[in-house]
Design a protein around this motif. Structure first.
Motif, short mmCIF file in Angstrom:
data_model
loop_
_atom_site.label_atom_id
_atom_site.label_comp_id
_atom_site.label_asym_id
_atom_site.label_seq_id
_atom_site.Cartn_x
_atom_site.Cartn_y
_atom_site.Cartn_z
N ARG A 149 26.31 11.86 14.67
CA ARG A 149 26.90 12.36 13.52
C ARG A 149 28.14 11.90 13.10
O ARG A 149 28.41 11.67 11.98
CB ARG A 149 27.27 14.16 13.71
N PHE A 150 29.04 11.54 14.00
CA PHE A 150 30.58 11.19 13.53
C PHE A 150 30.57 9.50 13.96
O PHE A 150 31.38 8.71 13.02
CB PHE A 150 31.25 11.82 14.68
N ALA A 151 29.95 8.79 14.95
CA ALA A 151 30.22 7.65 15.03
C ALA A 151 28.91 7.05 15.79
O ALA A 151 28.90 6.82 17.04
CB ALA A 151 31.42 7.40 16.01
N PRO A 152 27.95 6.50 14.93
CA PRO A 152 26.89 5.79 15.94
C PRO A 152 27.11 4.66 16.86
O PRO A 152 26.60 4.88 17.84
CB PRO A 152 25.98 5.44 14.62
N SER A 153 28.15 4.04 16.64
CA SER A 153 28.56 2.95 17.68
C SER A 153 29.05 3.29 18.83
O SER A 153 29.47 2.76 19.70
CB SER A 153 29.65 2.07 16.89
N ALA A 154 29.46 4.72 18.99
CA ALA A 154 29.73 5.11 20.28
C ALA A 154 28.73 5.40 21.24
O ALA A 154 29.15 5.88 22.37
CB ALA A 154 30.60 6.53 20.05
N SER A 155 27.57 5.31 20.88
CA SER A 155 26.28 5.25 21.99
C SER A 155 26.44 3.90 22.85
O SER A 155 27.02 3.06 22.37
CB SER A 155 25.06 5.45 21.29
N GLY A 156 25.55 3.98 23.93
CA GLY A 156 25.56 2.78 24.88
C GLY A 156 27.00 2.75 25.76
O GLY A 156 27.62 3.55 25.72
N GLY A 177 37.60 6.15 14.43
CA GLY A 177 37.01 7.41 14.87
C GLY A 177 36.07 7.18 16.06
O GLY A 177 35.61 8.16 16.59
N VAL A 178 35.83 5.96 16.35
CA VAL A 178 35.09 5.68 17.64
C VAL A 178 35.65 6.29 18.86
O VAL A 178 34.91 6.84 19.78
CB VAL A 178 34.65 4.22 17.56
N ALA A 179 37.00 6.18 18.73
CA ALA A 179 37.59 6.52 19.92
C ALA A 179 37.36 7.88 20.58
O ALA A 179 37.01 8.32 21.70
CB ALA A 179 39.22 6.12 19.96
N PRO A 180 37.85 8.89 19.74
CA PRO A 180 37.78 10.43 20.19
C PRO A 180 36.25 10.70 20.18
O PRO A 180 35.67 11.44 21.30
CB PRO A 180 38.11 11.08 19.11
N VAL A 181 35.18 10.18 19.52
CA VAL A 181 33.71 10.44 19.55
C VAL A 181 33.45 9.85 21.16
O VAL A 181 32.33 10.46 21.80
CB VAL A 181 33.20 9.91 18.61
N LYS A 182 33.80 8.69 21.30
CA LYS A 182 33.25 8.24 22.84
C LYS A 182 34.10 8.89 23.99
O LYS A 182 33.29 9.01 24.72
CB LYS A 182 33.84 6.72 22.76
N VAL A 183 34.91 9.64 23.66
CA VAL A 183 35.53 10.44 24.88
C VAL A 183 34.84 11.56 25.00
O VAL A 183 34.38 11.87 26.07
CB VAL A 183 37.08 10.82 24.42
#
Length: 520
Positions: free
Chosen positions: A133-140, A160-166
């Motif tokens: 929903r928020f950052a597809p590159s945060a997967s993996g 936006g990847v940083a908080p989503v990755k957390v």
């Protein structure tokens, strides 16, 4: 004597200023490159502070999710290494309310086992939905994405990847997914470095330096190994024995500041405690050589299984959210019988880093076989978690597998050759260094990293031996597909050198030619 001229005081003042300016010019270099370097040091320190704060938030979130899911709902005991203290303590009222709703006795244990089986799948599902929903590159696992960004485009890492990755990685790791926190924190650190470069409108080359410095800062904080973090950022970009020398100094600055920021919150002790035993017998080099051969075979199996898991999950014609959930359920199934493979497994690593007698008491009579089985199952579980698209890292599981294989070899020689006095803890440390070297191609960083996060620097010589053999026995094998062979193969260096040649050609065309005159 004649009267002083009204200009005399002014002349004296100017003479004094000229003398002072000479001293200033002597002590402060006037070269533009020096000022540019000083500015980069300040910017790297800023990146270190930001990544250190993100590391604190990340570790705290993982601990909270683990305390309220695996420990409270699943009745699982997730041990921590001796250098880490639990952050989250669920209030007693939560346990009281849970006991009223939860059945007791044997039925309660059945329910707890069912929860432990379902939690990794539920956590992977929620993480996938949040990332999609928020950052597809945060997967993996994230590190491969950062390596690709360094070689191709250092400015395309959205903030936006940083908080989503957390959040996504905390859901995966905290609910029992077999993954580490180091892969996500490298991506988080790189995102912070890239964001700072965009805000300050730095050049593409400086953006790459900050991206690598962010990676180093993340590793230096989570592992409490600042020097190893800097070397890791310089080595991880290539699968051959090559270094990115330009990033070393920025990475040292960022990693040091990030480590100090993190340690001010969680303490200055190393992550693991080990007995301070020394290397004192060249005959043990034969045992360590056998360890290197076992690690090389195990790394090849790990990479092949991980690649096949990625291919199988990619080919499944299922909704995007179903694949990580299936991977998590497979991990939960393994965790029902072998709970040691759940989450990061750092507490299990700590148990292999004690004295021989204590290790034998902890793992029981079938020590050699059980330790070998733990290494194999951790590789399989991590392939299910990350290969299905779960947000987690590969470095932590690599350390787990290395420690298990190392302790397995140490226990075998302790049993077969009791007179040699082989230390299981030493073999576990060497196993971690060798496995990290073979799996991610970072020999220098692995040697330093194991010494820094255990606080034991007495095994430098055997570490060089095991890491060197492990590196040579696995040529071309790596967990990260985006690594290139060397600097000459990197698109970043080709683009940079091409732009430099273009600038030189333009300047030469603009320079007016001087006509030569012949005399006489």
């Amino acid at each position: 004597m004649g009267a002083l001229s009204p200009r005399a005081p002014v002349a004296e003042l100017l003479r004094g200023w000229r003398t002072s300016w000479r001293w200033i010019k002597f002590w402060v270099p006037a070269e533009r490159e020096t000022w540019r370097t000083g500015r980069m040091v300040l910017i790297c320190a800023l990146v270190g502070v930001l990544v250190g704060l993100m590391s604190v938030w990340f570790f705290t979130t993982i601990d909270f999710v683990c305390a309220y899911t695996l420990e409270m709902l699943g009745h699982a005991e997730i041990p921590l290494p001796d250098g880490e203290l639990p952050v989250a303590h669920p209030p007693e009222v939560h346990y009281t309310l849970l006991n009223r709703l939860w059945p007791g006795g044997a039925l309660g244990e059945v329910f707890a086992g069912l929860v432990r089986f379902l939690l990794p799948g539920v956590g992977a599902l929620l993480a996938c939905l949040v990332a999609r929903r928020f950052a597809p590159s945060a997967s993996g696992h994230g590190t491969d994405t950062v390596i690709a960004a360094y070689h191709h485009s250092a400015t395309r890492l959205p903030l936006g990847v940083a908080p989503v990755k957390v959040i996504a990685s905390s859901l995966v790791i905290g609910t029992g997914g077999s993954a580490g926190a180091e892969g996500p924190i490298t991506q988080i650190g790189a995102v912070m470095g890239s964001a700072v470069a965009r805000v300050l409108r730095l050049s593409r080359h400086e953006a790459r330096l900050l991206l690598a410095a962010g990676m180093a800062a993340g590793i230096g904080a989570i592992f409490r190994a600042p020097m190893a973090g800097a070397l890791f950022a310089a080595e991880i970009l290539y699968r051959g024995f090559d270094l990115e020398g330009d990033v070393l100094i920025p990475s040292m600055v960022a990693s040091t500041i990030s480590y100090m920021t993190y340690a001010c919150v969680f303490g200055w002790d190393p992550v693991f405690y080990t007995p301070q035993e020394f290397f004192n017998s060249p005959v043990k080099f034969l045992c360590y050589a056998a360890l290197a051969f076992l690690i090389a075979a195990a790394v090849r199996f790990n990479i092949l299984f991980f690649r096949q898991a990625e291919i199988v999950f990619h080919r499944l014609t299922l909704p995007y959210w179903a694949k990580p959930m299936i991977g998590g359920l497979l991990v939960g199934l393994i965790g029902l019988f072998v709970p040691e493979i759940l989450s990061t497994g750092y507490g299990c690593i700590q148990e292999t880093l004690r004295g021989n007698d204590e290790v034998l008491r902890t793992f029981g009579g079938g020590l050699v076989g059980f330790l070998f089985l733990l290494g194999v199952l951790k590789s399989i579980a991590t392939s299910f978690t990350v290969g299905s698209g779960g947000a987690g890292g590969m470095l932590g599981p690599a350390l787990f597998c290395g420690a298990m294989y190392g302790a397995c070899v140490g226990a075998f020689f302790h049993w077969c050759l009791p007179g040699l006095n082989v230390s299981i803890a030493n073999c576990a440390m060497l196993g971690m260094a060798g496995y990290l070297t073979a799996a991610v191609r970072t020999p220098l960083a692995a040697i330093l990293m194991v010494g820094e996060f255990t606080g034991n620097h007495n095994l430098l010589l055997p570490s060089m031996w095991v890491c060197g053999l492990s590196f040579l026995l696995t040529p071309g094998w790596t967990l990260y597909k985006s690594q290139v062979r060397d600097r000459d193969s990197s698109p970043a260096h080709r683009l940079r050198h091409g732009s430099l040649r273009h600038d030189v050609a333009v300047r030469l065309r603009r320079t007016p030619s001087k006509k030569r005159t012949r005399r006489g």
